[in-house]
Design a protein around this motif. Sequence first.
Motif, short mmCIF file in Angstrom:
data_model
loop_
_atom_site.label_atom_id
_atom_site.label_comp_id
_atom_site.label_asym_id
_atom_site.label_seq_id
_atom_site.Cartn_x
_atom_site.Cartn_y
_atom_site.Cartn_z
N ARG A 49 0.85 -1.20 0.00
CA ARG A 49 0.00 0.00 0.00
C ARG A 49 0.88 1.24 0.00
O ARG A 49 1.98 1.23 0.54
CB ARG A 49 -0.89 0.00 1.24
CG ARG A 49 -1.85 -1.14 1.25
CD ARG A 49 -2.83 -1.07 2.37
NE ARG A 49 -2.22 -0.61 3.61
CZ ARG A 49 -2.85 -0.52 4.76
NH1 ARG A 49 -4.10 -0.84 4.85
NH2 ARG A 49 -2.24 -0.10 5.84
N PRO A 50 0.40 2.30 -0.59
CA PRO A 50 1.19 3.54 -0.56
C PRO A 50 1.28 4.07 0.87
O PRO A 50 0.37 3.92 1.67
CB PRO A 50 0.40 4.49 -1.46
CG PRO A 50 -0.95 3.90 -1.59
CD PRO A 50 -0.84 2.44 -1.34
N ARG A 51 2.42 4.70 1.18
CA ARG A 51 2.66 5.25 2.51
C ARG A 51 1.78 6.49 2.71
O ARG A 51 1.72 7.35 1.83
CB ARG A 51 4.13 5.64 2.64
CG ARG A 51 4.52 6.14 4.00
CD ARG A 51 6.01 6.42 4.10
NE ARG A 51 6.80 5.26 3.68
CZ ARG A 51 7.05 4.21 4.47
NH1 ARG A 51 6.59 4.18 5.67
NH2 ARG A 51 7.78 3.22 4.04
N PRO A 52 1.09 6.55 3.85
CA PRO A 52 0.28 7.74 4.11
C PRO A 52 1.15 9.00 4.19
O PRO A 52 2.30 8.94 4.60
CB PRO A 52 -0.38 7.45 5.46
CG PRO A 52 -0.21 5.98 5.69
CD PRO A 52 0.96 5.56 4.89
N THR A 53 0.59 10.09 3.81
CA THR A 53 1.32 11.36 3.86
C THR A 53 1.71 11.67 5.29
O THR A 53 0.92 11.60 6.21
CB THR A 53 0.42 12.50 3.32
OG1 THR A 53 -0.06 12.13 2.03
CG2 THR A 53 1.18 13.80 3.22
N GLY A 54 2.99 11.98 5.47
CA GLY A 54 3.50 12.34 6.79
C GLY A 54 3.90 11.16 7.64
O GLY A 54 4.35 11.36 8.78
#
Length: 59
Positions: A49-54
Amino acid sequence: MKKDPEAAQRERYADVNQPGSPQRLGALTGVQADTDLAQLAMLAPRPPRPRPTGAPLPP
């Protein structure tokens, strides 16, 4: 014209004089199911999964 309810019940629950031929249900044992699931997991790996922002990066 309505059908007699007792006659309908007798028809629905009539005796079976000739047993039907046995049929395979296609059920799996627990070991077979685990093996099949393991093979499916190896055939179709899920992309990360893409890394969440921040979110911090791992060390």
